[in-house]
Design an enzyme around this catalytic site. Structure first.
Site, mmCIF file in Angstrom:
data_model
loop_
_atom_site.group_PDB
_atom_site.id
_atom_site.type_symbol
_atom_site.label_atom_id
_atom_site.label_comp_id
_atom_site.label_asym_id
_atom_site.label_seq_id
_atom_site.Cartn_x
_atom_site.Cartn_y
_atom_site.Cartn_z
ATOM 1 N N GLN A 1 24.292 -8.620 -3.054
ATOM 2 C CA GLN A 1 24.935 -9.509 -4.035
ATOM 3 C C GLN A 1 26.333 -9.941 -3.613
ATOM 4 O O GLN A 1 27.006 -10.657 -4.352
ATOM 5 C CB GLN A 1 25.009 -8.819 -5.408
ATOM 6 C CG GLN A 1 23.662 -8.577 -6.054
ATOM 7 C CD GLN A 1 22.985 -9.860 -6.528
ATOM 8 O OE1 GLN A 1 23.607 -10.913 -6.642
ATOM 9 N NE2 GLN A 1 21.694 -9.786 -6.803
ATOM 10 N N HIS B 1 16.895 -14.306 0.203
ATOM 11 C CA HIS B 1 16.713 -15.193 -0.957
ATOM 12 C C HIS B 1 17.855 -15.142 -1.971
ATOM 13 O O HIS B 1 17.815 -15.833 -2.984
ATOM 14 C CB HIS B 1 15.349 -14.960 -1.633
ATOM 15 C CG HIS B 1 15.215 -13.699 -2.425
ATOM 16 N ND1 HIS B 1 15.325 -13.679 -3.792
ATOM 17 C CD2 HIS B 1 14.974 -12.423 -2.059
ATOM 18 C CE1 HIS B 1 15.144 -12.429 -4.230
ATOM 19 N NE2 HIS B 1 14.929 -11.661 -3.196
ATOM 20 N N THR C 1 4.357 -8.561 13.107
ATOM 21 C CA THR C 1 4.740 -9.883 13.600
ATOM 22 C C THR C 1 5.873 -10.445 12.749
ATOM 23 O O THR C 1 5.787 -10.449 11.518
ATOM 24 C CB THR C 1 3.527 -10.831 13.557
ATOM 25 O OG1 THR C 1 2.491 -10.238 14.341
ATOM 26 C CG2 THR C 1 3.865 -12.206 14.106
ATOM 27 N N CYS D 1 14.103 -7.227 -11.812
ATOM 28 C CA CYS D 1 13.028 -6.291 -11.507
ATOM 29 C C CYS D 1 12.623 -5.457 -12.713
ATOM 30 O O CYS D 1 11.490 -5.020 -12.825
ATOM 31 C CB CYS D 1 13.444 -5.347 -10.390
ATOM 32 S SG CYS D 1 14.728 -6.005 -9.379
ATOM 33 N N SER E 1 19.797 -9.611 2.043
ATOM 34 C CA SER E 1 18.564 -10.282 1.614
ATOM 35 C C SER E 1 18.729 -11.795 1.724
ATOM 36 O O SER E 1 19.759 -12.342 1.322
ATOM 37 C CB SER E 1 18.249 -9.895 0.170
ATOM 38 O OG SER E 1 17.110 -10.602 -0.283
ATOM 39 N N ASN F 1 24.408 -5.757 -9.114
ATOM 40 C CA ASN F 1 23.623 -6.946 -9.440
ATOM 41 C C ASN F 1 23.528 -7.237 -10.936
ATOM 42 O O ASN F 1 23.067 -8.296 -11.328
ATOM 43 C CB ASN F 1 22.213 -6.839 -8.839
ATOM 44 C CG ASN F 1 21.536 -5.532 -9.176
ATOM 45 O OD1 ASN F 1 22.082 -4.457 -8.940
ATOM 46 N ND2 ASN F 1 20.351 -5.600 -9.737
ATOM 47 N N ALA G 1 15.400 -6.990 1.199
ATOM 48 C CA ALA G 1 16.343 -5.889 1.011
ATOM 49 C C ALA G 1 15.646 -4.602 0.572
ATOM 50 O O ALA G 1 16.080 -3.507 0.918
ATOM 51 C CB ALA G 1 17.404 -6.282 -0.006
#
Ligand code: PMP
Length: 403
Positions: A206, A228, A266, A352, A226, A167, A73
């Site tokens: 979220q 994960h 890639t 974070c 995102s 979040n 994200a």
């Protein structure tokens, strides 16, 4: 003591079905090839990405052409913000009408509670003098002030970015209302730059587990996702870019022209496959997950309140995604440490910013004072949280608070 994981907003463990979907693309006999290669190994990998793109697009009512896979994200948010600005300047340079108007600085409007991948990016661009930034305030429940948005929109505004669910507090933002405000502005006043702007972006990272992220109903032009956070692997994410809007975005990572030229490099095939299968499961279960987590969250708060009546929710009890609850424990500092010692994995801010011990910009935006912010902690629940985890966690929390 077995740790109890109550930090699903930071990241989620992989769903077993997701692991199974990825395995063939990690193995030698499977689709490990480079999707850009024309031989059968490459083509098998490319077919997997095509399938994943269709699968992910369906979960948000988009067309597969509207999905750009990224590394997560953070990159998706950067692609959207920086990419739009880059394209704006490129087009401006080429347009003779705008040549006489070179002093125009485009405006980007974001909320004060955005994730740092939006907020810091905008602040950097502002510092560089590339944009004029407007930061929308939130009320004490952490909900964006839409009247401030109405006042801030002008004919230089190229982008509005407001997240779907915050979040740190779980506060759900009025996405449909914001879409309508922008739509109305465009109809009445947004004649500049071919009527293309302002674009509306939402970081929906979220929101995926508990809401229907329908891009048509919500009326957004751009969306960030995102992997994960939805029980998929780390290292994958996506930008939804509405059909026609892609011409207003320049890539920020250039090279081999993968992802329709908007994101070279890639592709992370196993992660992309896992992400799509995780998104598929999340979309099929969001309604039941919302109800189940609502009960968990209510149980959690009610029981803590009973034992510790001074506890308060930061934000609103309603209008909140049930997977996040941010609690204020008056008179208790170093809550992170307290929870750690009690074997509870929770978070004293967003994952974070925790390491740097910065006071939460989200709680500050809600006008909460410094001591309240210090005495607050975020708990977040998910697919593998059971009633027993909640009860055990409450027992441990109460015990450590009473020490
Ligand atoms: N936006 C929000 C709202 C988030 O919660 C997060 C993760 N903390 C991100 C963006 C960044 O996601 P990623 O880890 O995929 O870069």
């Amino acid at each position: 003591m077995k740790p109890i994981y109550l930090d699903y907003a930071a990241t989620t463990p992989l769903d077993k079905k997701v692991i199974d979907s990825m395995t063939p693309f990690l193995e030698q006999e499977g689709g490990f090839g480079n999707p850009s290669s024309l031989h059968s190994f490459g083509q098998r990998a490319m077919a997997a990405i095509d399938g994943a793109r269709i699968m992910l697009a369906k979960t948000i009512a988009a067309n597969h052409r509207e999905i750009i896979f990224t590394s997560g994200a953070t990159e998706a948010n950067n692609l959207i913000i920086r990419g739009i600005l880059k394209s704006f300047f490129k087009n401006k340079k080429n347009s003779s009408a705008d040549k006489q108007n070179c002093s125009i600085t485009p405006r980007i409007i974001v909320s004060e509670i955005e994730h740092p991948s939006v907020l810091e990016t905008v602040k950097i661009l502002e510092k560089e003098g590339a944009i004029e930034a407007v930061y929308l305030p939130v009320d004490r429940f952490g909900v964006v002030d839409t009247a401030a948005l109405e006042r801030s929109l002008n004919d230089r505004t190229i982008l509005v970015s407001v997240m779907w669910v915050n979040n740190e507090t779980g506060a759900v933002q009025p996405i449909e209302k914001i879409s309508k405000i922008i739509e109305l502005f465009k109809k009445n006043e947004g004649k500049n730059y071919g009527g293309n702007y302002p674009l509306f972006h939402t970081d929906a990272v979220q929101a995926f587990n508990c809401f229907d992220l329908n891009v048509i109903k919500s009326g957004v032009d751009l969306m960030t996702l995102s992997s994960h956070k939805v029980y998929g692997p780390k290292g994958a994410g996506a930008s939804y870019i509405k059909n026609g809007v892609e011409i207003l975005i320049e890539p920020i990572i250039t090279g081999g022209d993968q992802e329709y030229g908007l994101r070279s490099g890639t592709e992370n095939v196993p992660a992309i496959v896992g992400f799509a299968s995780a998104a598929h499961i999340a979309h099929n279960t969001y309604k039941t997950e919302f109800e189940r987590l609502k009960k968990m969250s209510e149980r959690f708060f009610k029981k803590i309140k009973k034992e510790f009546p001074e506890v308060e929710i930061n934000g609103s009890d309603s209008g909140r995604s049930p997977h996040i609850i941010n609690l204020y424990f008056p008179g208790h500092e170093n809550l992170g440490l307290v929870m750690d010692m009690a074997g509870i994995a929770a978070s004293s801010g967003s994952a974070c910013s925790q390491r740097y011990e910065k006071p939460s910009h989200v709680l500050r935006a809600m006008s909460l004072d410094a001591s309240r912010i210090k005495n607050s902690i975020r708990f977040s629940f998910g697919r593998f949280t059971e009633a027993k985890d909640i009860d055990d966690a409450i027992g441990r929390i109460i015990m450590s608070l009473n020490k």
